[in-house]
Scaffold this motif. Structure first.
Motif, PDB file in Angstrom:
ATOM      1  N   MET A   1     -18.086   5.745 -41.840  1.00  0.00           N
ATOM      2  CA  MET A   1     -18.471   6.476 -40.639  1.00  0.00           C
ATOM      3  C   MET A   1     -17.499   7.635 -40.416  1.00  0.00           C
ATOM      4  O   MET A   1     -16.394   7.648 -40.937  1.00  0.00           O
ATOM      5  CB  MET A   1     -18.455   5.553 -39.420  1.00  0.00           C
ATOM      6  CG  MET A   1     -17.071   5.066 -39.011  1.00  0.00           C
ATOM      7  SD  MET A   1     -17.103   4.127 -37.471  1.00  0.00           S
ATOM      8  CE  MET A   1     -17.702   5.366 -36.346  1.00  0.00           C
ATOM      9  N   ASP A  19     -13.198  10.406 -42.269  1.00  0.00           N
ATOM     10  CA  ASP A  19     -14.178   9.427 -42.723  1.00  0.00           C
ATOM     11  C   ASP A  19     -13.450   8.091 -42.830  1.00  0.00           C
ATOM     12  O   ASP A  19     -12.483   7.972 -43.595  1.00  0.00           O
ATOM     13  CB  ASP A  19     -14.766   9.843 -44.072  1.00  0.00           C
ATOM     14  CG  ASP A  19     -15.685  11.054 -43.936  1.00  0.00           C
ATOM     15  OD1 ASP A  19     -16.402  11.146 -42.921  1.00  0.00           O
ATOM     16  OD2 ASP A  19     -15.684  11.920 -44.829  1.00  0.00           O
ATOM     17  N   HIS A  21     -13.487   3.772 -43.032  1.00  0.00           N
ATOM     18  CA  HIS A  21     -14.213   2.563 -43.417  1.00  0.00           C
ATOM     19  C   HIS A  21     -13.218   1.410 -43.525  1.00  0.00           C
ATOM     20  O   HIS A  21     -12.091   1.601 -44.002  1.00  0.00           O
ATOM     21  CB  HIS A  21     -14.914   2.748 -44.763  1.00  0.00           C
ATOM     22  CG  HIS A  21     -15.813   3.947 -44.812  1.00  0.00           C
ATOM     23  ND1 HIS A  21     -17.074   3.961 -44.266  1.00  0.00           N
ATOM     24  CD2 HIS A  21     -15.610   5.181 -45.341  1.00  0.00           C
ATOM     25  CE1 HIS A  21     -17.618   5.150 -44.454  1.00  0.00           C
ATOM     26  NE2 HIS A  21     -16.755   5.904 -45.101  1.00  0.00           N
ATOM     27  N   ILE A 304     -10.348   1.275 -37.085  1.00  0.00           N
ATOM     28  CA  ILE A 304     -10.853   0.629 -38.298  1.00  0.00           C
ATOM     29  C   ILE A 304     -10.614  -0.871 -38.236  1.00  0.00           C
ATOM     30  O   ILE A 304     -11.479  -1.674 -38.619  1.00  0.00           O
ATOM     31  CB  ILE A 304     -10.186   1.231 -39.549  1.00  0.00           C
ATOM     32  CG1 ILE A 304     -10.579   2.696 -39.711  1.00  0.00           C
ATOM     33  CG2 ILE A 304     -10.571   0.442 -40.800  1.00  0.00           C
ATOM     34  CD1 ILE A 304      -9.831   3.406 -40.823  1.00  0.00           C
ATOM     35  N   ASP A 308     -13.310  -4.015 -38.405  1.00  0.00           N
ATOM     36  CA  ASP A 308     -13.169  -5.088 -39.387  1.00  0.00           C
ATOM     37  C   ASP A 308     -12.841  -6.429 -38.727  1.00  0.00           C
ATOM     38  O   ASP A 308     -12.550  -7.406 -39.408  1.00  0.00           O
ATOM     39  CB  ASP A 308     -12.061  -4.704 -40.373  1.00  0.00           C
ATOM     40  CG  ASP A 308     -12.151  -5.466 -41.687  1.00  0.00           C
ATOM     41  OD1 ASP A 308     -13.272  -5.845 -42.071  1.00  0.00           O
ATOM     42  OD2 ASP A 308     -11.105  -5.666 -42.326  1.00  0.00           O
TER      43      ASP A 308
END
Length: 321
Positions: A1, A19, A21, A304, A308
């Motif tokens: 994302m 970006d 992830h 992030i 997660d």
């Protein structure tokens, strides 16, 4: 994302788009900044003047529009010491929301130190061991230490490079007596927090400096990055000591042409040099490592982690767009 972070600091409004992830290092996509120098727009009551408020609102509005133009999936807006400590900070935030539609999250000084330590730990890894961290912002100076991703002890002092310039060395160039007064004040504050908060900490295995001011000083006194690894040159105490008299005699419009120094940092570089050298002296540091990652990267990493399912820290950075 694609994640956007707008950091409203004392010196700049900085938009960072990455970006991001889970499990991967954030990849920079765009980075833009608008110059504020908010310490110049604080009146005698501690309020941000009308001109300063206009600059804040305009800069944030431009950054929000740019982020949406890029097409971010989420946008985080944070504010640090200048708005945090302004007597009209709440009114400024209301005006920002009315104009831009975003609600900046005001970070405490301790939040800044914790999030920056997270970024530093992720950059250097667990092998770095016990880390002592110095971070010089425009309005505040954070010190933190610990062996984990978040520090065991942290403190935020109103000793940022921009604030110190306005309060102690407003003349350009500043002259020796003013610089000495800043050093004396900084030594007293650093000594106090060292004795009160850091006396029981083990000797750090690595001392790290973050922020644009420290990166500028690293480039100036340490030289260019390693051409193979990209590692930044360390800052040695003796090098800072040797550079200080030259910087003291330079006007800010000359300093900005020095290697690694940008126009928005030239005016506060002298104060940054005094503050960093004094902190290193008080904490017995002969050399420190410069970290490329700092607060903004820490905010991205926190986000992030939450994606997660790892976000156990109480700081919450929700969608504010």
């Amino acid at each position: 994302m694609r994640l956007g972070v707008i950091d409203v600091g004392s010196n700049t409004v900085h938009l960072l788009v990455v970006d991001a992830h889970p499990g991967a290092s954030p990849v920079p996509y765009e980075s833009e900044r608008s110059l504020l120098r908010l310490m110049r727009y604080i009146d005698s009551s501690g309020a941000i003047t009308a001109e300063g408020v206009t600059k804040i609102v305009t800069a944030i509005d431009d950054a929000v529009k740019k982020a949406h133009e890029i097409g971010v999936d989420d946008l985080i807006v944070t504010a640090t010491s200048a708005i945090r400590e302004a007597t009209n900070g709440a009114e400024v935030l209301a005006m920002v929301h009315a104009q831009t539609g975003v609600n900046p999250q005001v970070l405490s000084g301790e939040d800044e130190a914790r999030i920056t330590m997270l970024a530093v730990r992720r950059w250097f890894g667990w092998s770095a061991g016990e880390i002592l961290l110095f971070d010089i912002g425009g309005g505040s100076f954070e010190i933190a230490q610990g062996s984990d991703e978040y520090p065991d002890v942290q403190v935020s002092l109103p000793l940022g490079a921009g604030r110190a310039t306005v309060q102690f060395i407003p003349d350009d160039p500043p002259g020796h007596p003013a610089v000495s007064a800043l050093r004396k004040h900084a030594r007293s504050e650093f000594t106090r927090v060292r004795d009160e908060l850091f006396a029981d900490r083990p000797t750090p295995q690595r001392v790290v400096g973050t922020s644009k001011t420290i990166r500028s000083l690293g480039r100036l006194v340490g030289g260019t990055d390693n051409p193979i690894t990209g590692e930044k040159a360390p800052i040695n105490y003796q090098d800072l000591k040797e550079w200080e008299p030259f910087l003291r005699e330079m006007p800010s419009n000359v300093r900005e042409y020095l290697p690694g120094v940008t126009p928005e940092r030239g005016y506060q570089l002298m104060a940054g040099t005094v503050l960093l050298r004094t902190a290193m002296k008080v904490f017995g540091v002969q050399s420190l490592t410069v970290s490329p990652w700092a607060l903004r990267e820490g905010i991205v990493l926190r986000y992030i982690d939450q994606l997660d399912g790892r976000g156990a820290d109480p700081l919450t950075l929700d969608d504010q767009s």
